[in-house]
Motif scaffolding. Structure first.
Motif, short mmCIF file in Angstrom:
data_model
loop_
_atom_site.label_atom_id
_atom_site.label_comp_id
_atom_site.label_asym_id
_atom_site.label_seq_id
_atom_site.Cartn_x
_atom_site.Cartn_y
_atom_site.Cartn_z
N SER A 82 0.83 -1.27 0.00
CA SER A 82 0.01 0.05 0.04
C SER A 82 1.00 1.15 0.05
O SER A 82 0.39 2.31 -0.02
CB SER A 82 -0.96 0.21 1.16
OG SER A 82 -0.10 0.12 2.41
N LEU A 83 2.11 1.03 0.03
CA LEU A 83 3.05 2.38 -0.09
C LEU A 83 3.91 2.24 -1.24
O LEU A 83 4.61 1.23 -1.39
CB LEU A 83 3.99 2.17 1.29
CG LEU A 83 5.03 3.04 1.45
CD1 LEU A 83 4.28 4.51 1.66
CD2 LEU A 83 5.92 2.81 2.90
N ILE A 84 3.78 3.16 -1.92
CA ILE A 84 4.70 3.32 -3.29
C ILE A 84 5.57 4.36 -3.32
O ILE A 84 5.27 5.78 -2.96
CB ILE A 84 3.63 3.43 -4.41
CG1 ILE A 84 2.70 2.48 -4.52
CG2 ILE A 84 4.52 3.65 -5.78
CD1 ILE A 84 1.89 2.55 -5.73
N CYS A 85 6.88 4.30 -3.49
CA CYS A 85 7.87 5.35 -3.64
C CYS A 85 8.18 5.52 -5.11
O CYS A 85 8.79 4.83 -5.77
CB CYS A 85 9.06 4.96 -2.92
SG CYS A 85 10.30 6.14 -2.83
N VAL A 86 7.77 6.75 -5.62
CA VAL A 86 7.85 7.11 -6.90
C VAL A 86 9.28 7.73 -7.16
O VAL A 86 9.64 8.79 -6.63
CB VAL A 86 6.87 8.08 -7.48
CG1 VAL A 86 6.90 8.56 -8.86
CG2 VAL A 86 5.65 7.70 -7.35
N VAL A 141 1.66 7.77 -1.59
CA VAL A 141 2.58 7.58 -2.48
C VAL A 141 3.69 8.72 -2.16
O VAL A 141 3.24 9.78 -1.83
CB VAL A 141 1.93 8.27 -4.04
CG1 VAL A 141 3.02 8.70 -4.85
CG2 VAL A 141 0.79 7.24 -4.39
N ILE A 142 4.84 8.25 -1.96
CA ILE A 142 6.22 9.11 -1.63
C ILE A 142 6.40 9.59 -3.25
O ILE A 142 6.98 9.15 -3.86
CB ILE A 142 7.15 8.35 -0.81
CG1 ILE A 142 6.58 7.59 0.34
CG2 ILE A 142 8.04 9.23 -0.44
CD1 ILE A 142 7.47 6.73 0.95
N LEU A 143 6.45 10.80 -3.42
CA LEU A 143 7.15 11.35 -4.43
C LEU A 143 8.57 11.67 -4.33
O LEU A 143 8.99 12.82 -3.75
CB LEU A 143 6.42 12.97 -4.80
CG LEU A 143 4.93 12.57 -5.14
CD1 LEU A 143 4.16 13.93 -5.33
CD2 LEU A 143 4.79 11.58 -6.38
#
Ligand SMILES: [Zn+2]
Length: 200
Positions: A82-86, A141-143
């Protein structure tokens, strides 16, 4: 001085690599000439088929071994889905993985938006990111684009696109050298930036 063709060919090829000028290329070529045979063989074997043996993860677009559909990170049940690092590039994934402090997954854009260079959203893996968030199940979402002008511009664009989907968005904390790449930040700085990330 005219060099024998094999060594001249190697110097020319090495000179095409980033950060390697003709002098360094010559030094490397002569080093290889005198080094034990297995070094040249190992290098040749590693280079042979390098591109054909690498593919992109169909979920996060990080690099992975050809034949795999998903990279090892996406395929791992231990990673928080559930955690996405872009990030911009696969090298940024490597930098963040080296900190050992990130347990989520990634999404690799393969570049940044750049109106000057004519790079638009359709040239990057942006549609896939939006689609992934739209499908649901993503909490944050970590940008983590680089702290450069293009990186900030890309993050702002993504924020605008993702905001209507109601997902929490964060940005790495300040402290990363402005204009620098994530891959050049030391592990502690990167870890601090990750843990100190702020809502945007
Ligand atoms: Zn992946």
């Amino acid at each position: 001085m005219i060099l024998p063709e094999p060594i001249q060919k190697l110097i020319t090829a090495l000179s095409r690599l980033p950060g390697i000028g003709p002098k360094t290329a010559s030094r490397l070529a002569f080093y290889l000439l005198h080094a034990p045979e297995d070094l040249s063989q190992d290098l040749a074997a590693a280079l042979d088929g390098l591109k054909s043996r690498i593919t992109y993860c169909q979920t996060c677009f990080n690099i992975t071994t050809a034949g795999r559909i998903e990279c090892e990170i996406c395929a791992s049940p231990a990673r928080e889905a559930s955690l996405i690092c872009v990030v911009e590039e696969p090298l940024d994934v490597l930098a963040l993985e080296r900190t050992g402090g990130y347990e989520g997954r990634y999404h690799v854009l393969h570049g940044t938006l750049s109106p000057i260079e004519g790079i638009g959203p359709e040239d990057l893996r942006i549609r896939e990111l939006i689609e992934c968030v739209r499908l649901g199940g993503i909490k944050e979402v970590i940008l983590a684009t680089n702290p450069s002008m293009e990186g900030a511009y890309t993050a702002a664009y993504l924020r605008q696109q993702l905001q209507p989907l109601g997902v929490r968005m964060t940005r790495l904390a300040r402290g990363l050298p402005v204009g620098g790449d994530l891959e050049y930040a030391d592990q502690n700085t990167l870890l601090k930036a990750l843990f100190g990330r702020q809502d945007m």
